[in-house]
Design a protein around this motif. Structure first.
Motif, PDB file in Angstrom:
ATOM      1  N   PHE A 187     117.148 -30.177  22.703  1.00 42.04           N
ATOM      2  CA  PHE A 187     116.779 -31.690  22.453  1.00 42.04           C
ATOM      3  C   PHE A 187     115.579 -32.164  23.515  1.00 42.04           C
ATOM      4  O   PHE A 187     115.800 -31.899  24.712  1.00 42.04           O
ATOM      5  N   ALA A 188     114.430 -32.499  22.986  1.00 39.09           N
ATOM      6  CA  ALA A 188     113.470 -33.090  23.930  1.00 39.09           C
ATOM      7  C   ALA A 188     113.454 -34.507  24.152  1.00 39.09           C
ATOM      8  O   ALA A 188     112.832 -34.890  25.122  1.00 39.09           O
ATOM      9  N   ASP A 189     114.053 -35.264  23.241  1.00 41.11           N
ATOM     10  CA  ASP A 189     114.190 -36.709  23.559  1.00 41.11           C
ATOM     11  C   ASP A 189     115.303 -37.246  22.489  1.00 41.11           C
ATOM     12  O   ASP A 189     115.413 -37.068  21.473  1.00 41.11           O
ATOM     13  N   GLY A 204     127.547 -41.471  24.693  1.00 41.30           N
ATOM     14  CA  GLY A 204     127.353 -40.099  25.091  1.00 41.30           C
ATOM     15  C   GLY A 204     127.236 -38.957  24.232  1.00 41.30           C
ATOM     16  O   GLY A 204     127.638 -37.690  24.463  1.00 41.30           O
ATOM     17  N   TYR A 205     127.109 -39.201  22.991  1.00 41.63           N
ATOM     18  CA  TYR A 205     126.996 -38.145  21.752  1.00 41.63           C
ATOM     19  C   TYR A 205     125.315 -38.133  21.501  1.00 41.63           C
ATOM     20  O   TYR A 205     124.912 -38.293  20.528  1.00 41.63           O
ATOM     21  N   GLU A 206     124.593 -37.897  22.321  1.00 44.10           N
ATOM     22  CA  GLU A 206     123.148 -37.791  22.395  1.00 44.10           C
ATOM     23  C   GLU A 206     122.746 -36.832  21.228  1.00 44.10           C
ATOM     24  O   GLU A 206     121.727 -37.048  20.498  1.00 44.10           O
ATOM     25  N   ALA A 207     123.348 -35.648  21.042  1.00 48.10           N
ATOM     26  CA  ALA A 207     123.338 -34.817  20.008  1.00 48.10           C
ATOM     27  C   ALA A 207     122.946 -35.422  18.672  1.00 48.10           C
ATOM     28  O   ALA A 207     122.445 -34.839  17.663  1.00 48.10           O
ATOM     29  N   HIS A 209     112.871 -29.524  20.639  1.00 48.33           N
ATOM     30  CA  HIS A 209     111.940 -28.536  21.017  1.00 48.33           C
ATOM     31  C   HIS A 209     111.803 -27.486  20.015  1.00 48.33           C
ATOM     32  O   HIS A 209     112.900 -26.870  19.513  1.00 48.33           O
ATOM     33  N   GLY A 210     110.584 -27.000  19.571  1.00 47.33           N
ATOM     34  CA  GLY A 210     110.597 -25.944  18.735  1.00 47.33           C
ATOM     35  C   GLY A 210     111.026 -26.227  17.455  1.00 47.33           C
ATOM     36  O   GLY A 210     111.142 -25.175  16.477  1.00 47.33           O
TER      37      GLY A 210
END
Length: 306
Positions: A105-107, A118-121, A129-130
């Motif tokens: 994760f880039a952002d 808390g579940y940024e994913a 990224h990529g």
């Protein structure tokens, strides 16, 4: 820290994917974002080392339902040094010369419900990224597996089976072996080949099962883990085949943590009677969340120093 060159060229080397399923094109003159172009909160990193993950192959082939941007600089596992920071950035975050890590994760937005919990994913505005932004296969351009171990709820002395232990998602799986050993877990490594067997043994794995040599992986994994099976299984390969056998070799009340993401429309075939009868838990783990990162680093470092 030794002195480093902070000069930033206008162009540099990069591996660029232009056609889905095609080959990466190595460019010597790919444009480098200049300090004046960096936004607040952005920094420029000179890459020192980049890993290659099985996910990078899926991105290249385009066999996931969601497709990457094109053209694309692939890669999402790397370390490097900060060589520039965007104007008006928070001075308390990173400094010029700091070594930093880049991950999938880039952002994320840090404002939505998922980020706040808390579940940024799961952030709907996340960038990777990529995949959705350029990645680490370039000179210039960030907890996955440890969180999976934490999610497994395995306790000191428990057995954990790690599929792809010799390096499936880049080299995060051999890191998983180190994390598990530092946490007091007993590791059964599942992979193939003498070199990977030797690596896993050096990192602390007690038992080994070669998935190409075994004729009954369920029986062999159970036999290697007190005859009952491991308490937890981490599937860290981008292939669907190891998932279902893991449900069979897990001991009762065991936990399956899915980390690797297979291509296509791979399905987990779970007999309801097995799920209920063995009281199994099935979890998915994309990345380690920001709020857990510092705690994990401290715990792992402390375990290694003891």
């Amino acid at each position: 820290m030794a002195s480093m060159d902070l000069s930033i060229p206008k162009t540099a080397k990069a591996a660029v994917l232009t056609d889905r399923g095609g080959k990466y094109i190595f460019k010597e003159d790919y444009p480098v974002k200049q300090p004046s172009e960096l936004l607040p909160g952005e920094c420029l990193v000179k890459i020192e080392y980049s890993g290659v993950c099985h996910s990078d192959l899926h991105v290249k082939l385009g066999d996931w339902q969601k497709k990457s941007i094109l053209p694309l600089i692939g890669g999402h596992e790397a370390v490097g040094r900060v060589v520039a920071i965007g104007e008006h950035s928070d001075a308390g975050t990173v400094k010029i010369g700091d070594r930093v890590g880049l991950k999938w994760f880039a952002d994320v937005c840090m404002k939505c419900e998922m980020c706040r919990k808390g579940y940024e994913a799961c952030c709907p505005q996340s960038k990777a990224h990529g995949f959705t932004v350029n990645g680490t296969f370039a000179e210039y351009v960030g907890l996955t597996v440890y969180k999976a171990l934490k999610q497994s709820q395995a306790k000191i002395g428990d057995w954990v089976a790690i599929s792809g232990a010799g390096g499936g998602l880049g080299h995060l799986e051999d890191e998983a072996v180190q994390y598990a050993v530092a946490m007091g877990l007993r590791v059964l490594a599942i992979d193939t080949g003498a070199a990977k067997k030797e690596l896993c043994s050096k990192l602390g794995a007690e038992k080994w099962v070669d998935f190409k040599e075994t004729t009954d992986i369920v029986a062999d994994v159970r036999a290697a883990t007190d005859g009952l099976g491991p308490h937890a299984a981490l599937i860290a390969v981008g292939d669907a085949r190891p998932f279902n056998p893991a449900l069979l070799y897990l001991r009762s009340a065991g936990t399956l943590v899915a980390i690797g993401m297979p291509g296509g429309n791979a399905l987990l075939n779970v007999p309801v009677t097995l799920l209920i009868g063995k009281s199994l838990t099935i979890l998915g783990s994309a990345v380690g969340y920001v709020t857990l990162g510092f705690l994990y680093l401290i715990q792992f470092t402390w375990a290694l120093l003891k």
